[in-house]
Design an enzyme around this catalytic site. Structure first.
Site, mmCIF file in Angstrom:
data_model
loop_
_atom_site.group_PDB
_atom_site.id
_atom_site.type_symbol
_atom_site.label_atom_id
_atom_site.label_comp_id
_atom_site.label_asym_id
_atom_site.label_seq_id
_atom_site.Cartn_x
_atom_site.Cartn_y
_atom_site.Cartn_z
ATOM 1 N N LYS A 280 0.839 -1.199 0.000
ATOM 2 C CA LYS A 280 0.000 0.000 0.000
ATOM 3 C C LYS A 280 0.874 1.249 0.000
ATOM 4 O O LYS A 280 2.041 1.206 0.376
ATOM 5 C CB LYS A 280 -0.872 0.023 1.251
ATOM 6 C CG LYS A 280 -2.013 -0.964 1.241
ATOM 7 C CD LYS A 280 -2.854 -0.824 2.503
ATOM 8 C CE LYS A 280 -3.989 -1.819 2.547
ATOM 9 N NZ LYS A 280 -4.980 -1.674 1.481
ATOM 10 N N ARG A 354 -10.442 -11.534 1.668
ATOM 11 C CA ARG A 354 -11.274 -12.602 1.083
ATOM 12 C C ARG A 354 -10.556 -13.952 1.139
ATOM 13 O O ARG A 354 -11.206 -14.988 1.158
ATOM 14 C CB ARG A 354 -11.669 -12.198 -0.347
ATOM 15 C CG ARG A 354 -10.505 -12.000 -1.278
ATOM 16 C CD ARG A 354 -10.873 -11.198 -2.525
ATOM 17 N NE ARG A 354 -10.864 -9.750 -2.277
ATOM 18 C CZ ARG A 354 -11.172 -8.833 -3.183
ATOM 19 N NH1 ARG A 354 -11.520 -9.188 -4.397
ATOM 20 N NH2 ARG A 354 -11.147 -7.548 -2.889
#
Ligand code: BES
Ligand code: MN
Ligand code: ZN
Length: 498
Positions: A280, A354
């Site tokens: 990130k 996920r």
């Protein structure tokens, strides 16, 4: 804090402080009318003289007013009568807590629950008093070295109601509100802690502590070898770049009939999300300590449920690890085999939530659950779509989706339905594996949920994306404890329905 209901529509109770509401459009609230009579029209005069306009949230403290039963009277502005609804009621309560904290009162009687509020019965009105008090009194477990400010004196709070029936309902409402306060505070504490303290191991010990506190809870914490034995290939891929060992937390709460199918809550427990090799940008990376907010919320919910002794069976599952880059980290293009057997091409290591959740959903099947609800700070796309007002709600089962949405409305912790299914699964096609873990920018919250949906076939499943609602940035930076109120309200209704 001790909460209790008392029957007193006439403001006759002796207390260190009486809290009464006044409407902006000339009218006094039910108790304010009585107090005004006791004070020979002082409240009316204050209004006439322009000293109290009773705008929503306005406060005015009357110290030692002669004639009143209480040592202090606190006037709370309710705004106009016509506009007075659940939102305004909460705002008035927030002002109440704030103002009471500045007095020396150690007990108070709140008369605001006597007012009619659209859609709120007396149980919910009382519940909101306890909830708002707990939320406002919450202190971040900070590591500031300066002396802590003194805790407010207030230690006992009575909610006045009109009659015995109201008293019964309000007592139950206060019990629920106080339990919600404890659950929400636990959730906020865990999420607010720094990631070097709140590690997967730490979350595991906190879950074990819950089992010590409540005989109704049994906790099992699996380590890396246990997770390997379960063949959770996707979960293991996320943790492999980190020096912190992963944990799979499983708490079983038994409050219902022995054979009743449990409700399963799954919470994303990424204690720090650097993005992994798909690293990130630095500016807001610190906020990714909140990436275990889903896990914190399901543990907080469990605490509230145990506190309330709800007659349901509940299983809480928190897959927890860090998402870090390293020489051993999972790489974009790696393919892993999930616990379900389906293979996943990991195109972006930052779509890690996920990956841990899909294995947890598969794992939940062994409990033969009546419903599976996962809670996760899953996508930035959900924040773009809904801001920080609504949580995203996706489901493959209409009744479950409707029940969760209704619980969110009742609990003032709302969720907004978003679509999942085939169209979005098509975006997740891979040339090399059964499915890819990302599906482009478009509809990012829906593709993420649809990825999970692939692992929830034949389950009654719902997903709450709380990326925008579980924590706030900016000056109010910190955890909100959402969606604990929604989940607890949902489970209270499940318990009533059985
Ligand atoms: N934990 C983040 C989602 C997130 C982002 C929560 C911002 C709160 C604030 C999640 O793991 C993530 O990184 N998602 C990616 C998915 C993308 C790579 C498909 C995102 O939203 O950018
Ligand atoms: Mn991520
Ligand atoms: Zn994440």
């Amino acid at each position: 804090m001790e909460f209790k209901a008392i029957i007193d529509a006439k403001a006759r109770t002796q207390a260190a402080c009486a809290v009464v509401g006044v409407y902006e459009d000339g009218e006094l609230g039910i108790a304010a009318r009585r107090v005004d009579a006791q004070l020979n029209g002082m409240i009316g005069k204050l209004r006439g003289d322009g000293d109290f306009s009773a705008k929503l949230g306005d406060v005015l403290l009357l110290p030692a007013p002669a004639g009143a039963a209480a040592a202090r009277v606190l006037l709370i502005g309710l705004g106009t009568h016509a506009a007075f609804g659940r939102k305004q009621y909460r705002k008035a309560l927030q002002s109440t807590v704030h103002a009471l904290g500045k007095t020396g009162a150690d007990d108070a009687t709140v008369y605001l629950a006597l007012e009619q509020v659209a859609d709120l019965d007396v149980q919910y009105r009382a519940r909101a008093v306890a909830e708002v008090f707990c939320a406002q009194m919450y202190k971040i477990p900070d590591l500031k070295t300066a002396a802590k400010p003194k805790a407010p004196r207030l230690s006992s709070l009575s909610v006045a109601v009109a009659d015995a029936r109201g008293s019964k309902a309000a007592t139950e409402g206060l019990r629920i509100g106080a339990a919600l306060g404890l659950g929400t505070s636990l959730s906020r504490d865990l999420a607010n802690l720094p990631p070097n303290v709140c590690t997967p191991t730490y979350l595991g010990t906190r879950a074990q502590a819950l089992a010590k506190d409540f005989p109704s809870i049994k906790t099992k914490v699996l380590d890396a070898s246990g997770i390997k034995a379960l063949k959770m290939g996707a979960f293991l891929a996320v943790t492999q770049g980190s020096d912190q060992p992963p944990r799979l937390i499983v708490c079983e709460y038994s409050g219902g009939k022995k054979n009743a199918a449990p409700i399963c809550l799954i919470g994303k427990g990424i204690t720090f999300d650097s993005g992994g090799i798909s690293l990130k940008d630095p500016p807001a990376m610190d906020e990714m300590k909140f990436d275990m907010s889903g896990g914190a919320a399901v543990l907080g919910t469990l605490r509230a449920v145990a506190e309330l002794k709800l007659r349901i069976n509940l299983v809480v599952i928190v897959p927890t690890c860090e998402n870090m880059p390293s020489g051993g980290a999972v790489k974009p293009a790696d393919i892993v085999t999930t616990m379900s057997g389906q293979t996943v091409e990991i195109l972006n290591t930052d779509a890690e939530g996920r990956l841990i959740l899909c294995d947890a959903i598969t794992f939940s099947r062994r409990f033969k659950p009546a419903a599976v609800i996962d809670v996760a700070t899953l996508t930035g796309a959900c924040i773009v779509a809904l801001g920080n007002h609504f949580s995203g709600l996706m489901s493959n089962h209409e009744p479950l989706a409707n029940d969760l949405a209704a619980a969110g409305i009742r609990a003032d912790d709302r969720a907004w339905r978003m679509p999942v299914g085939e169209e979005y699964v098509d975006q997740l096609k891979s040339n090399f594996a059964d499915i890819a873990n990302v599906g482009g920018r478009e509809g990012g919250a829906c593709t993420a949920a649809s990825f999970l949906g692939k692992f929830a076939k034949d389950l009654h499943w719902a997903h709450l994306d709380v990326a925008g609602t579980a924590w706030l940035g900016g000056a109010q930076k910190g955890s909100t404890g959402r969606p604990v109120p929604l989940l607890v309200d949902f489970l209270i209704h499940c318990a009533r329905a059985t």
